[in-house]
Design an enzyme around this catalytic site. Structure first.
Site, PDB file in Angstrom:
ATOM      1  N   ASN A 128     -10.080   0.095  11.649  1.00 41.97           N
ATOM      2  CA  ASN A 128      -8.898  -0.589  12.167  1.00 41.97           C
ATOM      3  C   ASN A 128      -7.940  -0.912  11.015  1.00 41.97           C
ATOM      4  OD1 ASN A 128     -10.056  -1.311  15.035  1.00 41.97           O
ATOM      5  ND2 ASN A 128     -11.607  -1.878  13.546  1.00 41.97           N
ATOM      6  N   THR A 129      -6.664  -0.990  11.325  1.00 44.36           N
ATOM      7  CA  THR A 129      -5.670  -1.236  10.277  1.00 44.36           C
ATOM      8  C   THR A 129      -4.350  -1.656  10.903  1.00 44.36           C
ATOM      9  OG1 THR A 129      -6.573   0.300   8.635  1.00 44.36           O
ATOM     10  CG2 THR A 129      -4.243  -0.157   8.487  1.00 44.36           C
ATOM     11  N   THR A 130      -3.676  -2.614  10.287  1.00 42.86           N
ATOM     12  CA  THR A 130      -2.294  -2.933  10.616  1.00 42.86           C
ATOM     13  C   THR A 130      -1.431  -2.544   9.419  1.00 42.86           C
ATOM     14  OG1 THR A 130      -2.865  -4.733  12.132  1.00 42.86           O
ATOM     15  CG2 THR A 130      -0.655  -4.775  11.166  1.00 42.86           C
TER      16      THR A 130
END
Length: 325
Positions: A246-248
Site C-alpha cells: 500500500n502507498t499514498t
C-alpha cells in the site's frame, strides 16, 4: 464500491501478452489550478486496469522529498525536477518514469549537455491486489501521459495512477476503491496545489471525523475507524487480514520562494498532517512519499514557512477527500 481480491494467479497476463494501446484517463472530474508552468497528464491501460500520472514543469522546480513507511517504491528522488511520474504496477511501474525521461530527451532534440538533462522521478503504488493481471505502466504509457499533459487542470477520481487504488484494508474484504485527488488554493499571491494518489491501509476521514471510504462492513452498512477493529481482534483467536502493498503518493506545488531548509520542513509538515485524513498512516505496510516543489515565483510575506505549511496541510486534506470522487 468494495473491491474483490485478485487471485494472484500464475500465468497472469503481462504487457507482452497483449497489444496494449495507451488510453486517455480523464477521471470523474477536473480540479482547475492557477500555477503557471505546471502541466498534468494521465493515461491508462484499461486491460490492467492501471495507469500513470505525470506532473510536468518545463522550467523545473526545486524539490524536497519526504519518504516514509516500510515499502517505498521510488526512482530518482532529486532536489530539482522537471517531471514527477506517479504510477500503478508497483516496482514494474517505475518503467513509466523512464518513458517520460526519453520523451523529454527527444523534446530537447537529444541534447545531452549537463544543463539540458531532464530530472524525472517516479513513485509507484501496489495496485495488483484488486486485479488479476500483471499489466503495469511502461515506457509507452509514461510517454502517452506526458503527451496528454495540459496546463492548469488536474483529473481526479479513478484515473491515472489512481486507476486501481483502494483504501481501508484493515481487513481486505472490507476495502473500497479510491483514486487520485487534487485541491488548489490561493492566499494572496501565494498559491498551493496538492495532488495525491490514495492507496492506503488506512481509511479516508472527513473533517467531522467520519470515515468516508474504506473498512466497509457490509453486514451493518457502516464504515468505521480501523482502531475499533484492531481493538476487537487484539488477543482474540481471529486475526484481521490486513493486506500488504500500500502507498499514498503526494505532490505539493507552491509558487512561494522557500529556502532549501524551509522546503524540506514544509514537505515534512504537510506529509505529517495527512494522518488526519488517512487513518492509520505511514504503517509498515505503506510506502508513502511526498514531493514538495516550488517554482520560486513570489516571496512569502506576512507568514513564516510554518504558516504556509499549515495552509497547505488543509489543502492536502481536501485533496485526499477528492480522491473519493
Amino acid at each position: 464500491m468494495t473491491v474483490a481480491p485478485s487471485k494472484y494467479a500464475p500465468g497472469a497476463l503481462t504487457n507482452d501478452d497483449l497489444d496494449l494501446v495507451p488510453q486517455p484517463s480523464p477521471g470523474s472530474a477536473v480540479v482547475p489550478f492557477d500555477i503557471p508552468g505546471v502541466h498534468v497528464g494521465t493515461a491508462e491501460y484499461a486491460e490492467g486496469p492501471t495507469g500513470c500520472t505525470v506532473i510536468y514543469l518545463p522550467e523545473g522546480a526545486r524539490t524536497a522529498v519526504d519518504a516514509r513507511g516500510g515499502a517505498v517504491g521510488i526512482s530518482g528522488g532529486y532536489n530539482f525536477h522537471h517531471a514527477i511520474v506517479l504510477a500503478g504496477g508497483s516496482v514494474y511501474g517505475l518503467e513509466a518514469a523512464a518513458g517520460v525521461s526519453t520523451e523529454l530527451l527527444h523534446r530537447a532534440e537529444n541534447r545531452t549537455h549537463w544543463a539540458a538533462l531532464a530530472h524525472v522521478s517516479g513513485s509507484v503504488i501496489y495496485d495488483f491486489s484488486v486485479r488479476d493481471t500483471a499489466i503495469a505502466p511502461d515506457t509507452a504509457l509514461g510517454r502517452a501521459a506526458l503527451r496528454n499533459a495540459v496546463e492548469g487542470e488536474f483529473p481526479v477520481g479513478r484515473c491515472g495512477a489512481g486507476r486501481s487504488a483502494s483504501v481501508g484494508k484493515v481487513d481486505f474484504t472490507r476495502a473500497e476503491f479510491a483514486g487520485q485527488g487534487a485541491a488548489f488554493a490561493s492566499y494572496g499571491a501565494v498559491k498551493v496545489l496538492v495532488a495525491t494518489v490514495v492507496n492506503a491501509v488506512g481509511v479516508i476521514v472527513d473533517r467531522s471525523g467520519n470515515v468516508v471510504r474504506g473498512n466497509y462492513h457490509a453486514d451493518t452498512g457502516e464504515r468505521r475507524m480501523p482502531a475499533f477493529d484492531y481493538e476487537s481482534a487484539c488477543g482474540g483467536t481471529e486475526t484481521t487480514r490486513t493486506a500488504s502493498g500500500n502507498t499514498t503518493l503526494t505532490v505539493v506545488i507552491t509558487n512561494a520562494r522557500l529556502t532549501d531548509v524551509a522546503l524540506r520542513q514544509f514537505a515534512t509538515q504537510v506529509h505529517s498532517s495527512m494522518h488526519r485524513a488517512i487513518h492509520p498512516f505511514h504503517t509498515e505496510l505503506d510506502g508513502d512519499t511526498l514531493y514538495a516543489l516550488t517554482t520560486d515565483a513570489v516571496d512569502l510575506e506576512g507568514i513564516p514557512a510554518t504558516g504556509l505549511g499549515a495552509l497547505a496541510s488543509e489543502v492536502a486534506w481536501d485533496a485526499v477527500l477528492a480522491s473519493t470522487r
